[in-house]
Design an enzyme around this catalytic site. Structure first.
Site, PDB file in Angstrom:
ATOM      1  N   ARG A   1       0.883  -1.292  -0.075  1.00 51.85           N
ATOM      2  CA  ARG A   1       0.084  -0.153  -0.098  1.00 51.85           C
ATOM      3  C   ARG A   1       1.005   1.231  -0.001  1.00 51.85           C
ATOM      4  O   ARG A   1       0.374   2.253   0.694  1.00 51.85           O
ATOM      5  CB  ARG A   1      -0.921   0.102   1.039  1.00 51.85           C
TER       6      ARG A   1
ATOM      7  N   SER B   1     -10.444   0.691   3.333  1.00 51.95           N
ATOM      8  CA  SER B   1      -9.347   0.188   4.550  1.00 51.95           C
ATOM      9  C   SER B   1      -8.928   1.447   5.216  1.00 51.95           C
ATOM     10  O   SER B   1      -8.246   2.413   4.260  1.00 51.95           O
ATOM     11  CB  SER B   1      -8.545  -0.524   4.311  1.00 51.95           C
TER      12      SER B   1
ATOM     13  N   GLU C   1      -4.298   4.492   6.243  1.00 47.46           N
ATOM     14  CA  GLU C   1      -4.067   4.234   4.746  1.00 47.46           C
ATOM     15  C   GLU C   1      -4.394   5.439   3.957  1.00 47.46           C
ATOM     16  O   GLU C   1      -3.706   5.735   2.946  1.00 47.46           O
ATOM     17  CB  GLU C   1      -4.849   3.054   4.396  1.00 47.46           C
TER      18      GLU C   1
HETATM   19  N1  EPU Z   1     -11.472  -9.420  10.245  1.00 46.81           N
HETATM   20  C1  EPU Z   1     -12.139  -9.275  11.420  1.00 46.81           C
HETATM   21  N2  EPU Z   1     -12.936  -8.293  11.631  1.00 46.81           N
HETATM   22  C2  EPU Z   1     -13.113  -7.335  10.653  1.00 46.81           C
HETATM   23  C3  EPU Z   1     -12.463  -7.715   9.619  1.00 46.81           C
HETATM   24  C4  EPU Z   1     -11.568  -8.572   9.184  1.00 46.81           C
HETATM   25  O1  EPU Z   1     -11.894 -10.237  12.428  1.00 46.81           O
HETATM   26  O2  EPU Z   1     -13.746  -6.604  10.894  1.00 46.81           O
HETATM   27  C5  EPU Z   1     -10.283 -10.431  10.169  1.00 46.81           C
HETATM   28  C6  EPU Z   1     -11.160 -11.746   9.415  1.00 46.81           C
HETATM   29  O3  EPU Z   1     -10.431 -12.709  10.136  1.00 46.81           O
HETATM   30  C7  EPU Z   1     -10.876 -11.695   8.289  1.00 46.81           C
HETATM   31  C8  EPU Z   1      -9.272 -11.062   8.164  1.00 46.81           C
HETATM   32  O4  EPU Z   1      -9.258 -10.147   9.024  1.00 46.81           O
HETATM   33  O5  EPU Z   1     -10.586 -13.047   7.442  1.00 46.81           O
HETATM   34  C9  EPU Z   1      -9.056 -10.484   6.813  1.00 46.81           C
HETATM   35  O6  EPU Z   1     -10.184  -9.516   6.255  1.00 46.81           O
HETATM   36  P1  EPU Z   1     -10.349  -9.346   4.750  1.00 46.81           P
HETATM   37  O7  EPU Z   1      -9.994 -10.481   3.956  1.00 46.81           O
HETATM   38  O8  EPU Z   1     -11.531  -8.357   4.720  1.00 46.81           O
HETATM   39  O9  EPU Z   1      -9.082  -8.060   4.387  1.00 46.81           O
HETATM   40  P2  EPU Z   1      -8.442  -7.099   5.375  1.00 46.81           P
HETATM   41  O10 EPU Z   1      -7.018  -7.541   5.617  1.00 46.81           O
HETATM   42  O11 EPU Z   1      -9.368  -6.379   6.224  1.00 46.81           O
HETATM   43  C10 EPU Z   1      -7.500  -6.321   2.953  1.00 46.81           C
HETATM   44  C11 EPU Z   1      -7.105  -4.889   2.250  1.00 46.81           C
HETATM   45  C12 EPU Z   1      -8.552  -4.431   1.474  1.00 46.81           C
HETATM   46  C13 EPU Z   1      -8.675  -5.722   0.400  1.00 46.81           C
HETATM   47  C14 EPU Z   1      -8.944  -7.156   1.317  1.00 46.81           C
HETATM   48  C15 EPU Z   1      -9.124  -8.367   0.431  1.00 46.81           C
HETATM   49  C16 EPU Z   1      -5.663  -3.650   3.573  1.00 46.81           C
HETATM   50  C17 EPU Z   1      -5.501  -2.530   4.528  1.00 46.81           C
HETATM   51  N3  EPU Z   1      -6.917  -3.888   3.116  1.00 46.81           N
HETATM   52  O12 EPU Z   1      -8.420  -5.903   3.904  1.00 46.81           O
HETATM   53  O13 EPU Z   1      -8.284  -3.296   0.732  1.00 46.81           O
HETATM   54  O14 EPU Z   1      -9.821  -5.595  -0.210  1.00 46.81           O
HETATM   55  O15 EPU Z   1      -7.730  -7.145   2.075  1.00 46.81           O
HETATM   56  O16 EPU Z   1      -7.879  -8.725  -0.235  1.00 46.81           O
HETATM   57  O17 EPU Z   1      -4.695  -4.072   2.920  1.00 46.81           O
HETATM   58  C18 EPU Z   1      -8.489  -1.031   0.706  1.00 46.81           C
HETATM   59  O18 EPU Z   1      -7.280  -1.035   0.736  1.00 46.81           O
HETATM   60  O19 EPU Z   1      -9.204  -0.178   0.766  1.00 46.81           O
HETATM   61  C19 EPU Z   1      -8.962  -2.362   0.832  1.00 46.81           C
HETATM   62  C20 EPU Z   1     -10.336  -2.628   1.040  1.00 46.81           C
END
Ligand code: EPU
Length: 342
Positions: free
Chosen positions: A165, A239, A337
């Site tokens: 990022r 995010s 971010e």
């Molecule tokens: N989780 C929770 N609670 C929450 C959200 C997430 O417990 O409210 C845990 C869950 O275990 C879940 C894990 O976190 O399985 C990962 O969540 P998710 O796959 O939704 O991914 P993320 O790490 O929250 C990142 C990116 C997103 C991207 C998704 C999918 C960043 C900061 N965010 O989110 O990117 O769409 O992975 O690849 O790296 C963005 O950058 O704006 C964005 C939306």
């Protein structure tokens, strides 16, 4: 050149907060980009380029200079051979429309990045990523106007300083380059497993076994629709924090205390921790904060939503409530971010 004055910047951020820009102009040709930079330098006032504002938080103080809104349009196939194609896309194009177009053309490489809001020109700034893929995987070069040398040119991927990022465009060289387009190298072979955990889970749940660029795009679209709010309807910047990266040692200590903490091992031996999980555990799942008018998105705590905040100061106050609580509980400082501008 059509230069507007005292423009409300909240209309240029999907968080819909922020002060006014002294000057603002939309550009649809490269000549206009040069002319506007010359105009701003002569005045002199500072200047910066933006796309749709999907990843921008404007300060309440506003911007004392010229905002250049990128409306450059155009898609070109530069090379087309058996293995794939190299394409050039103008910075003002909508990112997801371009992804749809590449999938229609039978090209793979960006289908995992389906439905990411914003413009093509903004995509390298934070090296957009999702579902195990990031822009840097397919990017060949960034095309930009270098405002130091007043010249258009290409910046090879290796010189872009890409990381998780991040890039030189939001770091050391913030403001120097106005991104006019990108060049991508895409493939004609279909995407294949292993897939990102939640993507594979979606395929399994829906009994999808034919993995190709269309089914990947459909699955990513469906997952995002459930988890993430549409910025054209709900005020948000996706995010709001990056996932913090900590040592394995620190992660193991946290895991002993919180067995269900979520983290992924990185190639460099460190661990990327799910910020959404930390925020949820800090007591911010689906909260509506009356004091600031801010909320967290119920399906994804990492997304902050402006429900009825009046100023960016409200957003930042809510952000600090989260950062402080997470720091107190887990000794981890979450990093914002979206870009705070100016
Ligand atoms: N989780 C929770 N609670 C929450 C959200 C997430 O417990 O409210 C845990 C869950 O275990 C879940 C894990 O976190 O399985 C990962 O969540 P998710 O796959 O939704 O991914 P993320 O790490 O929250 C990142 C990116 C997103 C991207 C998704 C999918 C960043 C900061 N965010 O989110 O990117 O769409 O992975 O690849 O790296 C963005 O950058 O704006 C964005 C939306």
């Amino acid at each position: 050149m059509n230069i507007q004055e005292n423009v409300d910047l909240s209309t240029h951020s999907t968080m819909r907060l922020g002060g006014k820009a002294r000057y603002l102009s939309e550009v649809s040709s490269e000549e206009e980009v040069r002319e506007l930079v010359e105009w701003a330098k002569a005045k002199p006032v500072p200047f910066l380029m933006v796309g749709d504002g999907s990843n921008i938080v404007w300060r309440d103080e506003g911007y004392p200079g010229l905002i250049i809104v990128n409306r450059l349009k155009g898609r070109k196939i530069l090379i087309d051979d058996e293995e794939g194609a190299t394409i050039s896309i103008a910075g003002g194009e909508n990112w997801d429309e371009v992804v749809a177009w590449t999938v229609e053309k039978g090209l793979s490489g960006v289908e995992f990045l389906s439905r990411i809001p914003g413009t093509v020109g903004a995509s390298p700034v934070q090296n957009i990523g999702a579902y195990g893929s990031e822009l840097a995987d397919t990017l060949v070069e960034v095309e930009a106007f270098d405002t130091e040398n007043m010249a258009f040119g290409g910046i090879a991927k290796e010189a872009c300083g890409f990381g998780y990022r991040t890039s030189r465009f939001k770091g050391a060289d913030k403001g120097r380059f106005l991104i006019t387009g990108i060049v991508l190298k895409l493939s004609k072979s279909q995407p294949s497993p292993p897939f990102y955990e939640s993507l594979q889970a979606y395929f399994d749940e829906h009994q999808v076994t034919n993995y190709n660029r269309d089914t990947v795009r459909e699955a990513v679209t469906a997952i995002r629709a459930v988890k993430l709010p549409d910025p054209s309807v709900v005020n948000n910047n996706g995010s709001f924090f990056t996932n913090p990266i900590i040592s394995t040692e620190r992660f193991e200590k946290l895991k002993a205390q919180y067995p269900d903490i979520k983290g992924w091992s990185m190639p460099d031996g460190r661990v990327k921790v799910a910020a959404g999980w930390l925020i949820e555990r800090a007591g911010f799942k689906g909260v509506h904060d009356q004091e600031t008018g801010m909320a967290t998105w119920p399906a994804q705590s990492l997304v902050l939503v402006n429900e009825h905040a009046r100023r960016t100061a409200d957003l930042l106050a809510f952000k600090h409530k989260i950062v402080d609580k997470v720091n107190e509980l887990f000794d981890i400082v979450l990093e914002q971010e979206p870009e705070l501008l100016p």
